[in-house]
Design a protein around this motif. Sequence first.
Motif, PDB file in Angstrom:
ATOM      1  N   ALA A  37      -1.355  26.414   9.581  1.00  0.00           N
ATOM      2  CA  ALA A  37      -0.412  25.319   9.819  1.00  0.00           C
ATOM      3  C   ALA A  37      -0.153  24.516   8.548  1.00  0.00           C
ATOM      4  O   ALA A  37       0.960  24.031   8.324  1.00  0.00           O
ATOM      5  CB  ALA A  37      -0.938  24.397  10.919  1.00  0.00           C
ATOM      6  N   VAL A  38      -1.166  24.368   7.709  1.00  0.00           N
ATOM      7  CA  VAL A  38      -0.998  23.648   6.449  1.00  0.00           C
ATOM      8  C   VAL A  38      -0.032  24.391   5.544  1.00  0.00           C
ATOM      9  O   VAL A  38       0.888  23.805   4.965  1.00  0.00           O
ATOM     10  CB  VAL A  38      -2.353  23.439   5.751  1.00  0.00           C
ATOM     11  N   ASN A  39      -0.214  25.701   5.425  1.00  0.00           N
ATOM     12  CA  ASN A  39       0.704  26.500   4.610  1.00  0.00           C
ATOM     13  C   ASN A  39       2.115  26.458   5.169  1.00  0.00           C
ATOM     14  O   ASN A  39       3.097  26.333   4.428  1.00  0.00           O
ATOM     15  CB  ASN A  39       0.222  27.947   4.539  1.00  0.00           C
ATOM     16  N   GLN A  40       2.256  26.570   6.485  1.00  0.00           N
ATOM     17  CA  GLN A  40       3.571  26.568   7.113  1.00  0.00           C
ATOM     18  C   GLN A  40       4.283  25.240   6.873  1.00  0.00           C
ATOM     19  O   GLN A  40       5.468  25.205   6.539  1.00  0.00           O
ATOM     20  CB  GLN A  40       3.445  26.843   8.605  1.00  0.00           C
ATOM     21  N   PHE A  41       3.557  24.145   7.042  1.00  0.00           N
ATOM     22  CA  PHE A  41       4.137  22.819   6.838  1.00  0.00           C
ATOM     23  C   PHE A  41       4.569  22.636   5.386  1.00  0.00           C
ATOM     24  O   PHE A  41       5.683  22.192   5.098  1.00  0.00           O
ATOM     25  CB  PHE A  41       3.108  21.766   7.226  1.00  0.00           C
ATOM     26  N   ALA A  42       3.686  22.965   4.459  1.00  0.00           N
ATOM     27  CA  ALA A  42       3.981  22.803   3.038  1.00  0.00           C
ATOM     28  C   ALA A  42       5.149  23.684   2.613  1.00  0.00           C
ATOM     29  O   ALA A  42       6.005  23.265   1.834  1.00  0.00           O
ATOM     30  CB  ALA A  42       2.742  23.108   2.208  1.00  0.00           C
ATOM     31  N   ASP A  43       5.191  24.920   3.114  1.00  0.00           N
ATOM     32  CA  ASP A  43       6.296  25.817   2.772  1.00  0.00           C
ATOM     33  C   ASP A  43       7.626  25.294   3.307  1.00  0.00           C
ATOM     34  O   ASP A  43       8.651  25.363   2.632  1.00  0.00           O
ATOM     35  CB  ASP A  43       6.041  27.216   3.324  1.00  0.00           C
ATOM     36  N   MET A  44       7.627  24.759   4.533  1.00  0.00           N
ATOM     37  CA  MET A  44       8.851  24.198   5.102  1.00  0.00           C
ATOM     38  C   MET A  44       9.333  22.986   4.308  1.00  0.00           C
ATOM     39  O   MET A  44      10.532  22.748   4.177  1.00  0.00           O
ATOM     40  CB  MET A  44       8.611  23.768   6.552  1.00  0.00           C
ATOM     41  N   LEU A  45       8.413  22.215   3.787  1.00  0.00           N
ATOM     42  CA  LEU A  45       8.765  20.993   3.077  1.00  0.00           C
ATOM     43  C   LEU A  45       9.243  21.262   1.653  1.00  0.00           C
ATOM     44  O   LEU A  45       9.956  20.465   1.059  1.00  0.00           O
ATOM     45  CB  LEU A  45       7.558  20.055   3.051  1.00  0.00           C
ATOM     46  N   THR A  46       8.825  22.380   1.098  1.00  0.00           N
ATOM     47  CA  THR A  46       9.158  22.691  -0.286  1.00  0.00           C
ATOM     48  C   THR A  46      10.638  23.027  -0.430  1.00  0.00           C
ATOM     49  O   THR A  46      11.196  23.797   0.341  1.00  0.00           O
ATOM     50  CB  THR A  46       8.321  23.880  -0.780  1.00  0.00           C
ATOM     51  N   GLY A  47      11.285  22.439  -1.431  1.00  0.00           N
ATOM     52  CA  GLY A  47      12.698  22.692  -1.683  1.00  0.00           C
ATOM     53  C   GLY A  47      13.486  21.402  -1.784  1.00  0.00           C
ATOM     54  O   GLY A  47      12.932  20.305  -1.932  1.00  0.00           O
ATOM     55  N   LEU A  48      14.802  21.537  -1.708  1.00  0.00           N
ATOM     56  CA  LEU A  48      15.718  20.398  -1.851  1.00  0.00           C
ATOM     57  C   LEU A  48      16.428  20.133  -0.528  1.00  0.00           C
ATOM     58  O   LEU A  48      16.925  21.048   0.121  1.00  0.00           O
ATOM     59  CB  LEU A  48      16.753  20.702  -2.940  1.00  0.00           C
ATOM     60  N   PHE A  49      16.470  18.863  -0.148  1.00  0.00           N
ATOM     61  CA  PHE A  49      17.141  18.419   1.070  1.00  0.00           C
ATOM     62  C   PHE A  49      18.074  17.257   0.711  1.00  0.00           C
ATOM     63  O   PHE A  49      17.811  16.523  -0.238  1.00  0.00           O
ATOM     64  CB  PHE A  49      16.137  17.908   2.106  1.00  0.00           C
ATOM     65  N   ASP A  50      19.141  17.077   1.495  1.00  0.00           N
ATOM     66  CA  ASP A  50      19.944  15.868   1.304  1.00  0.00           C
ATOM     67  C   ASP A  50      20.557  15.417   2.628  1.00  0.00           C
ATOM     68  O   ASP A  50      20.599  16.163   3.616  1.00  0.00           O
ATOM     69  CB  ASP A  50      21.003  16.033   0.211  1.00  0.00           C
ATOM     70  N   SER A  51      20.984  14.161   2.626  1.00  0.00           N
ATOM     71  CA  SER A  51      21.569  13.563   3.822  1.00  0.00           C
ATOM     72  C   SER A  51      23.075  13.387   3.668  1.00  0.00           C
ATOM     73  O   SER A  51      23.670  12.480   4.262  1.00  0.00           O
ATOM     74  CB  SER A  51      20.913  12.205   4.103  1.00  0.00           C
ATOM     75  N   SER A  52      23.722  14.241   2.882  1.00  0.00           N
ATOM     76  CA  SER A  52      25.144  14.088   2.577  1.00  0.00           C
ATOM     77  C   SER A  52      26.021  14.157   3.823  1.00  0.00           C
ATOM     78  O   SER A  52      26.976  13.377   3.962  1.00  0.00           O
ATOM     79  CB  SER A  52      25.582  15.140   1.554  1.00  0.00           C
ATOM     80  N   SER A  53      25.725  15.059   4.750  1.00  0.00           N
ATOM     81  CA  SER A  53      26.549  15.177   5.961  1.00  0.00           C
ATOM     82  C   SER A  53      26.469  13.909   6.795  1.00  0.00           C
ATOM     83  O   SER A  53      27.488  13.404   7.306  1.00  0.00           O
ATOM     84  CB  SER A  53      26.095  16.380   6.792  1.00  0.00           C
ATOM     85  N   GLN A  54      25.264  13.366   6.935  1.00  0.00           N
ATOM     86  CA  GLN A  54      25.113  12.133   7.703  1.00  0.00           C
ATOM     87  C   GLN A  54      25.827  10.975   7.027  1.00  0.00           C
ATOM     88  O   GLN A  54      26.454  10.139   7.699  1.00  0.00           O
ATOM     89  CB  GLN A  54      23.630  11.811   7.864  1.00  0.00           C
ATOM     90  N   ALA A  55      25.761  10.913   5.691  1.00  0.00           N
ATOM     91  CA  ALA A  55      26.402   9.831   4.949  1.00  0.00           C
ATOM     92  C   ALA A  55      27.922   9.870   5.107  1.00  0.00           C
ATOM     93  O   ALA A  55      28.581   8.821   5.147  1.00  0.00           O
ATOM     94  CB  ALA A  55      26.025   9.903   3.478  1.00  0.00           C
ATOM     95  N   ILE A  56      28.481  11.063   5.216  1.00  0.00           N
ATOM     96  CA  ILE A  56      29.923  11.198   5.423  1.00  0.00           C
ATOM     97  C   ILE A  56      30.318  10.702   6.810  1.00  0.00           C
ATOM     98  O   ILE A  56      31.333  10.023   6.986  1.00  0.00           O
ATOM     99  CB  ILE A  56      30.355  12.669   5.241  1.00  0.00           C
ATOM    100  N   ASP A  57      29.494  11.002   7.792  1.00  0.00           N
ATOM    101  CA  ASP A  57      29.785  10.629   9.175  1.00  0.00           C
ATOM    102  C   ASP A  57      29.499   9.171   9.483  1.00  0.00           C
ATOM    103  O   ASP A  57      30.120   8.591  10.376  1.00  0.00           O
ATOM    104  CB  ASP A  57      28.975  11.506  10.136  1.00  0.00           C
ATOM    105  N   ASP A  58      28.554   8.562   8.771  1.00  0.00           N
ATOM    106  CA  ASP A  58      28.130   7.194   9.074  1.00  0.00           C
ATOM    107  C   ASP A  58      27.860   6.456   7.771  1.00  0.00           C
ATOM    108  O   ASP A  58      26.887   6.746   7.062  1.00  0.00           O
ATOM    109  CB  ASP A  58      26.870   7.224   9.946  1.00  0.00           C
ATOM    110  N   SER A  59      28.679   5.477   7.460  1.00  0.00           N
ATOM    111  CA  SER A  59      28.586   4.756   6.183  1.00  0.00           C
ATOM    112  C   SER A  59      27.343   3.884   6.070  1.00  0.00           C
ATOM    113  O   SER A  59      27.047   3.359   5.000  1.00  0.00           O
ATOM    114  CB  SER A  59      29.831   3.886   5.973  1.00  0.00           C
TER     115      SER A  59
END
Length: 214
Positions: free
Chosen positions: A29-51
């Motif tokens: 579970a530790v490996n799975q969690f860490a692997d899922m978290l690794t990388g780049l994420f952004d909230s651009s879609s939400q920011a477009i929909d809600d100022s």
Amino acid sequence: MSGKKSLVFLGLFFSTLPMSAYADGVVPAVNQFADMLTGLFDSSSQAIDDSEYLDVSVRHCSVMVTDLPADKRDGRFLALRQSVSTDAKPYRVRILRVFAGVSEETVRVSSFALNDNSDISELCFKPEAERIISFSQLAEEKCTTESRLQNSTFVGGTVGDGCPSSRAGAVRMTSELTLDAQGMTTWDRGWTAQGQLAWGPEKGPYIFERVTKQ
């Protein structure tokens, strides 16, 4: 706070090493969690929909932490870099440790601030072999959260009344998290001694979509 944009402060989150630097006995579970978290994420879609929500970029990458004390050698470590997408300078950097919780399905995440003379803001842009820091570069250990794996999604956050906070008049903060292969939601909020919202989004969590894998 209604009608105002709020920066999300992920008081939590995550860590690791997908190579020989893994600690012995890291649970799946530790490996799975860490692997899922690794990388780049952004909230651009939400920011477009809600100022009321900003376009925030969150990046986690695996790091090796040397000279670890005996009680911190299990689990995986990640660097966190968080910024408004239009700003080259991050407003939050942390080292995260992901380690086993009370059962095989749970994981805990502790975050560490950095010493004043340590700058890891560009660490995730280096080759993995060069992402090495010393435990002596880390300052106090911040809030610890716990998440449980439920049908391929980790769900969790702070426990009890949350963690201490001194930001913007708050005395404590709470954090809620969901994490899966497509992205994550985080709802970090600070509360006054009277139980009023001091900072953080009022309507609901930030929604981060996965942009890339690390």
